[in-house]
Design a protein around this motif. Structure first.
Motif, mmCIF file in Angstrom:
data_model
loop_
_atom_site.group_PDB
_atom_site.id
_atom_site.type_symbol
_atom_site.label_atom_id
_atom_site.label_comp_id
_atom_site.label_asym_id
_atom_site.label_seq_id
_atom_site.Cartn_x
_atom_site.Cartn_y
_atom_site.Cartn_z
ATOM 1 N N THR A 72 47.292 -51.125 26.277
ATOM 2 C CA THR A 72 46.972 -50.077 25.311
ATOM 3 C C THR A 72 45.470 -49.928 25.145
ATOM 4 N N ARG A 73 44.760 -51.034 24.986
ATOM 5 C CA ARG A 73 43.303 -50.967 24.825
ATOM 6 C C ARG A 73 42.629 -50.449 26.092
ATOM 7 N N ALA A 74 43.094 -50.872 27.259
ATOM 8 C CA ALA A 74 42.519 -50.392 28.515
ATOM 9 C C ALA A 74 42.722 -48.886 28.647
ATOM 10 N N THR A 75 43.878 -48.401 28.236
ATOM 11 C CA THR A 75 44.150 -46.958 28.264
ATOM 12 C C THR A 75 43.216 -46.223 27.318
ATOM 13 N N GLU A 76 42.989 -46.772 26.140
ATOM 14 C CA GLU A 76 42.067 -46.155 25.196
ATOM 15 C C GLU A 76 40.658 -46.084 25.762
ATOM 16 N N PHE A 77 40.202 -47.174 26.394
ATOM 17 C CA PHE A 77 38.872 -47.171 26.994
ATOM 18 C C PHE A 77 38.776 -46.163 28.132
ATOM 19 N N PHE A 78 39.832 -46.053 28.931
ATOM 20 C CA PHE A 78 39.848 -45.083 30.026
ATOM 21 C C PHE A 78 39.751 -43.661 29.485
ATOM 22 N N ILE A 79 40.554 -43.337 28.484
ATOM 23 C CA ILE A 79 40.532 -41.997 27.896
ATOM 24 C C ILE A 79 39.163 -41.711 27.297
ATOM 25 N N ASP A 80 38.615 -42.681 26.582
ATOM 26 C CA ASP A 80 37.303 -42.513 25.966
ATOM 27 C C ASP A 80 36.230 -42.239 27.017
ATOM 28 N N SER A 81 36.261 -43.004 28.095
ATOM 29 C CA SER A 81 35.281 -42.839 29.160
ATOM 30 C C SER A 81 35.401 -41.466 29.820
ATOM 31 N N LEU A 82 36.611 -41.049 30.130
ATOM 32 C CA LEU A 82 36.828 -39.755 30.772
ATOM 33 C C LEU A 82 36.389 -38.604 29.870
ATOM 34 N N VAL A 83 36.706 -38.694 28.595
ATOM 35 C CA VAL A 83 36.324 -37.633 27.664
ATOM 36 C C VAL A 83 34.809 -37.571 27.503
ATOM 37 N N ARG A 84 34.163 -38.725 27.436
ATOM 38 C CA ARG A 84 32.701 -38.727 27.314
ATOM 39 C C ARG A 84 32.045 -38.113 28.548
ATOM 40 N N GLU A 85 32.563 -38.411 29.715
ATOM 41 C CA GLU A 85 32.016 -37.809 30.937
ATOM 42 C C GLU A 85 32.222 -36.294 30.929
ATOM 43 N N GLY A 86 33.396 -35.847 30.515
ATOM 44 C CA GLY A 86 33.646 -34.414 30.408
ATOM 45 C C GLY A 86 32.718 -33.753 29.411
#
Length: 103
Positions: free
Chosen positions: A42-56
């Motif tokens: 769950t935490r890894a998924t949150e970090f992945f989503i956060d990273s992708l959104v920040r790049e976007g």
């Protein structure tokens, strides 16, 4: 590459654990998933989503916009190597005019 800091209280997550567990159970190769593993996924998924959104968001800022659009996420998925696997899931925008020209 966008850097981010862990947010929230330790031991908690923003994604609902029951949903993540249900998604994990859809995989026929996984028979059981302990609570520690569930939390880490769950935490890894949150970090992945956060990273992708920040790049976007960075791509939207480059175009001097405050609102992120689909094309910003597509550019992030296409131009950043770590998101290459998203190329089929988030394809680049193709205008209707270009689509008609290809046919």
């Amino acid at each position: 590459m966008v850097r981010f800091e862990a947010q929230g209280t330790p031991g908690s997550s923003t994604l609902p654990a029951a949903r993540v567990r249900r998604i994990i159970k859809e995989d026929k190769d996984i028979f059981a998933c302990g609570s520690d593993s569930l939390y880490l996924i769950t935490r890894a998924t949150e970090f992945f989503i956060d990273s992708l959104v920040r790049e976007g968001y960075e791509f939207s800022r480059l175009e001097k916009r405050k609102t992120m659009q689909y094309k910003d996420m597509a550019k992030a998925a296409q131009s950043i190597e770590q998101y290459d696997f998203l190329g089929d899931i988030i394809p680049p925008n193709i205008s209707l005019k270009n689509t008609k020209n290809k046919q």
